[in-house]
Design an enzyme around this catalytic site. Sequence first.
Site, PDB file in Angstrom:
ATOM      1  N   LYS A  87       0.863  -1.192   0.000  1.00  7.60           N
ATOM      2  CA  LYS A  87       0.000   0.000   0.000  1.00  7.60           C
ATOM      3  C   LYS A  87       0.895   1.236   0.000  1.00  7.60           C
ATOM      4  O   LYS A  87       1.788   1.378   0.848  1.00  7.60           O
ATOM      5  CB  LYS A  87      -0.893  -0.038   1.244  1.00  7.60           C
ATOM      6  CG  LYS A  87      -2.180   0.718   1.129  1.00  7.60           C
ATOM      7  CD  LYS A  87      -3.057   0.400   2.335  1.00  7.60           C
ATOM      8  CE  LYS A  87      -4.344   1.179   2.308  1.00  7.60           C
ATOM      9  NZ  LYS A  87      -5.108   0.990   3.547  1.00  7.60           N
TER      10      LYS A  87
HETATM   11  O1  G3P Z   1      -7.811   1.935   5.392  1.00  7.16           O
HETATM   12  C1  G3P Z   1      -8.055   3.248   5.115  1.00  7.16           C
HETATM   13  C2  G3P Z   1      -9.450   3.772   5.428  1.00  7.16           C
HETATM   14  O2  G3P Z   1     -10.387   2.757   5.319  1.00  7.16           O
HETATM   15  C3  G3P Z   1      -9.585   4.605   6.660  1.00  7.16           C
HETATM   16  O3  G3P Z   1     -10.895   4.735   7.131  1.00  7.16           O
HETATM   17  O4  G3P Z   1     -12.556   5.380   8.856  1.00  7.16           O
HETATM   18  O5  G3P Z   1     -10.148   6.064   9.130  1.00  7.16           O
HETATM   19  O6  G3P Z   1     -11.588   7.143   7.406  1.00  7.16           O
HETATM   20  P1  G3P Z   1     -11.315   5.890   8.181  1.00  7.16           P
END
Ligand code: G3P
Length: 216
Positions: A87
Amino acid sequence: MKFFIDTGNLAQIKEASELGILDGVTTNPSLMAKEGVKGEAAIAQHYKAICEIVDGDISAEVLSTDFESMVEEGKKLAAIHPNIVVKVPMIKDGIKAIKWFTDNGIRTNCTLIFSAGQAILAAKAGATYVSPFIGRIDDSGWDGIELIRQMRLIFDIQGYKTEILAASIRNALHIIKCAEAGADVCTCPLDSILGLLKHPLTDIGLAKFLEDAKKM
Ligand code: G3P
């Protein structure tokens, strides 16, 4: 649409995996830190443990931001297990690194995507996945699902092979809308996946069936 779980928590990964519908896992530095994983050896061990639970693509994020370091780090991550997808953040050196990984047979997930332009660049560099952050776009007053629709349209017109991996999912409705908008993958917290199970009429209907079953 493939289902990934967006967590570094092994118990949650096991629970989702036992449902039989899990296709992969995504992690990020925030999710790994939440699990108390610290240091290169522990990080590698944690990714190995995830790969043993789920037979699918597992995203492992580089922690550096310059081209050379990202390439070195990505090579080490990819060597942990054949299912590891490196990633890489959507920055200039990140695009260069994705191109290098593509040319050298290492699969990538370009993260922190917030616009169609960023998605086009990542696809041109050969990213295996691009990760638009739906919830964070919604939080900033824009429409995350609309970005998925736009990306689907562009990727189909241009014939890009890169898969659209909807991330930053906050609820079950996001998952349904991503499926409708043509996302290839949705990576979700366990709660959002389990949220798909729920409907009050199902509970009422089942209670009635069980009550009537006593009369059978
Ligand atoms: O993995 C990255 C992403 O899914 C992060 O999610 O909830 O931290 O905006 P969030």
